[in-house]
Write a protein that holds these residues in place. Structure first.
Motif, short mmCIF file in Angstrom:
data_model
loop_
_atom_site.label_atom_id
_atom_site.label_comp_id
_atom_site.label_asym_id
_atom_site.label_seq_id
_atom_site.Cartn_x
_atom_site.Cartn_y
_atom_site.Cartn_z
N GLU A 444 0.71 -1.18 -0.40
CA GLU A 444 0.34 -0.16 0.07
C GLU A 444 1.08 0.96 0.34
N LEU A 445 2.18 0.92 0.64
CA LEU A 445 2.53 2.36 0.24
C LEU A 445 3.11 3.27 -0.35
N PRO A 446 3.62 2.06 -1.48
CA PRO A 446 4.64 2.41 -2.65
C PRO A 446 2.57 3.48 -3.55
N ARG A 447 1.85 2.27 -3.41
CA ARG A 447 0.19 3.04 -4.23
C ARG A 447 0.19 4.41 -3.99
N VAL A 448 -0.11 4.68 -2.81
CA VAL A 448 -0.53 5.82 -1.88
C VAL A 448 0.19 6.48 -1.97
N LEU A 449 1.95 6.56 -2.20
CA LEU A 449 3.01 7.75 -2.13
C LEU A 449 2.77 7.91 -3.71
N GLY A 450 2.70 7.01 -4.69
CA GLY A 450 2.33 7.72 -5.69
C GLY A 450 1.25 8.33 -5.89
#
Length: 551
Positions: A444-450
């Motif tokens: 989830e972190l990469p998705r939300v950061l992106g």
């Protein structure tokens, strides 16, 4: 010995009518300067309630439909967090639920901009000192600013009452007063910020942070507890916007909560008057510390100076966005479970955050709100250039071996990179909390950061619009720049809630971005937004090179 009459003015007389001398003239001047800004804000906020009412009547035609949507919203912690609790199921109550907290927050933003403009900005430019040398009292500037804000908020209140009186005069009056008094309360806090700081940028930042904190407290409290059960969460009661919400228009109004807003406004005014009596014109309440005898290596160029001027604001925004996003990330987790089988709930969230799964749609809506908020920082960073110019601090730099473009670039670096850093911090904050709650931090972190970083091109377009104004229309940079920010934020916050057509939402650059995380991504809108941003910046810098420097 010849007697000499004592012509000294006693303290009571000195602090009386003489301190207010010239208030009427300053008020007329302020209203003339804001002859466009105040009507635009008043009409936009005052007529929003009628738009919400029309939307409610077309969407929920029967009493059963209205009762169901009210119950569904109160059962939905995510929607309560975004819009507040629904205290009734009449058309008036549902309209107040849909836009009430937004309007209260926007009234606060309008008020702080007006107060700072007519107090700290006037002192920073030197105009207040020139006026004080004439027949203008010490309290006249602050008083005229507060009267200007009172007139603007009164106009909003009257419009709200007039457009919603058909649903119940008592409820319309409660809603209008809750919005107007919230604006006055934040106007008072802005007046205090204008006394304790030495520049308009910091004062505006402190006042805006107060509005943001109040809204976040209201969101966190409403998300944790449904106020329609009888009482609100303690966090809601810590927020002036929460007090406005608990006036409960069209739902057995609680008139006493208006007293809380009135007391906060009056107390803030009193503190501001006390502080203005105890400081010199142009100075902050806390004296500035003297700097070192010689500048360090970091200040031996325009970029070092710009960093020194911008770093405090940038740090505050980065921390504020990171904390806000982390809170929103925690609220977003589990939004789909709360919505359940309610098609109406699903439609509302999809209008805000896209047609993907509900958790992603809610998270996309929250990230979109953060992106909209960051435009305030971007515009303020560009307007620092205009402040340096009008305060004649740019001329000594330009008189040396520093070109106009290099001087402008030293600030624009932070105007473009600052929002990007703030959005990255927000993406990390929301991603870590949301991913940890979902037991999928690595996914989830990469998705939300992106998704957060995807807001950058739209923010840069707003930045470039202000650069364009600074280069080609310098005298209107502040007024038109803040107007653009206000329109974009209003479209992003209120447009989907009122089901505005896509053609209207597309006026904002954010309307062209995909709803992330969740929706498919195409490079086309990002490329066009970046090209538009580059073109506007180039035009603004071209204008800066060819125009005269003003003061």
């Amino acid at each position: 010995m010849t007697a000499v009459a004592d012509t000294r003015v006693s303290a009571p007389e000195r602090s009386g009518s003489r301190d207010l001398a010239g208030t009427g003239a300053l008020l007329r001047l302020a209203l003339r300067r804001d002859r466009v800004m105040i009507p635009v804000w008043a009409l936009a906020l005052g007529m929003t309630g009628s738009s919400a009412l029309s939307r409610m009547k077309s969407s929920y035609e029967t009493a059963a439909d209205r009762a169901k949507i009210a119950q569904d919203m109160n059962d939905n912690g995510a929607m309560r967090s975004m819009l507040g609790a629904a205290f009734g199921d009449s058309y008036g109550a549902l309209s107040a639920w849909r836009v009430g907290t937004f309007l209260a927050a926007f009234a606060g933003i309008m008020s702080l901009l007006l107060v700072i403009r007519h107090t700290r900005e006037e002192e920073e430019s030197g105009r207040q000192e020139a006026l004080a040398a004439g027949m203008v009292g010490r309290r006249a500037g602050l008083t005229s600013a507060l009267l200007t804000v009172a007139i603007a908020n009164a106009a909003i209140t009257l419009l709200v009452v007039a457009t919603l009186a058909g649903e119940g005069s008592g409820g319309a009056l409660a809603l209008g007063l809750s919005i107007g008094l919230t604006g006055m309360a934040f106007g008072g806090l802005a007046a205090v910020a204008a006394q304790i700081t030495e520049n308009a940028r910091l004062a505006r930042g402190l006042a805006a942070a107060a509005v943001g904190l109040a809204y976040l407290l209201r969101m966190a409290g409403d998300g944790a507890k449904d106020a329609s059960e009888g009482s609100s969460h303690v966090l809601v009661w810590l927020s002036p916007i929460g007090w406005a919400e608990n006036t409960r228009p069209f739902a057995q109004e609680r008139w006493w909560t208006l007293l809380l807003l009135a007391v906060l406004a009056a107390a803030s005014f009193a503190v501001a008057y006390v502080l203005t009596e105890r400081r010199d014109i142009g100075a902050g309440f806390f004296a500035s510390r003297p700097g070192p005898a010689s500048a360090g290596n970091s200040l031996r160029g325009p970029y070092g100076l710009a960093w020194r001027l911008q770093r405090g604001t940038l740090l505050g925004w980065v921390l504020g966005v990171a904390l806000s996003a982390a809170m929103l990330g925690g609220v977003a987790n589990g939004a789909g479970d709360i919505v359940g089988d309610s098609e109406k709930n699903r439609q509302i969230i999809e209008r805000l955050g896209g047609a993907q799964n509900i958790d992603d749609a809610f998270l996309a809506a929250m990230i979109g709100f953060i992106g909209l908020t960051v435009t305030v920082h971007a515009a303020g960073a560009v307007l620092r250039l205009r402040a340096e110019e009008t305060d004649q601090r740019a001329e000594p730099l330009l008189a040396n071996a520093v070109s106009r473009l290099r001087w402008a670039a030293s600030h624009l670096v932070f105007a473009y990179l600052g929002p990007a850093i703030a959005l990255a911090a927000g993406g990390l904050g929301a991603g870590i909390v949301y991913g940890a709650a979902a037991d999928d931090l690595s996914g989830e972190l990469p998705r939300v950061l992106g998704a957060s970083l995807a807001q950058i091109p739209a923010v840069w377009v707003i930045t470039s619009v202000v650069v364009f104004l600074f280069g080609l229309l310098p005298s209107y940079t502040a007024s038109l720049g803040w107007a653009v920010v206000g329109v974009v934020v209003a479209l992003g916050w209120l447009g989907p809630a009122l089901d505005a057509p896509q053609s209207v939402l597309d006026i904002s650059p954010f309307g062209h971005l995909p709803k992330l995380p969740g929706e498919s991504v195409s490079a086309t809108p990002f490329v066009w937004l970046l090209l538009l941003s580059a073109a506007l910046t180039a035009a603004g810098l071209w204008g800066l090179r060819r125009r005269d420097m003003t003061n």
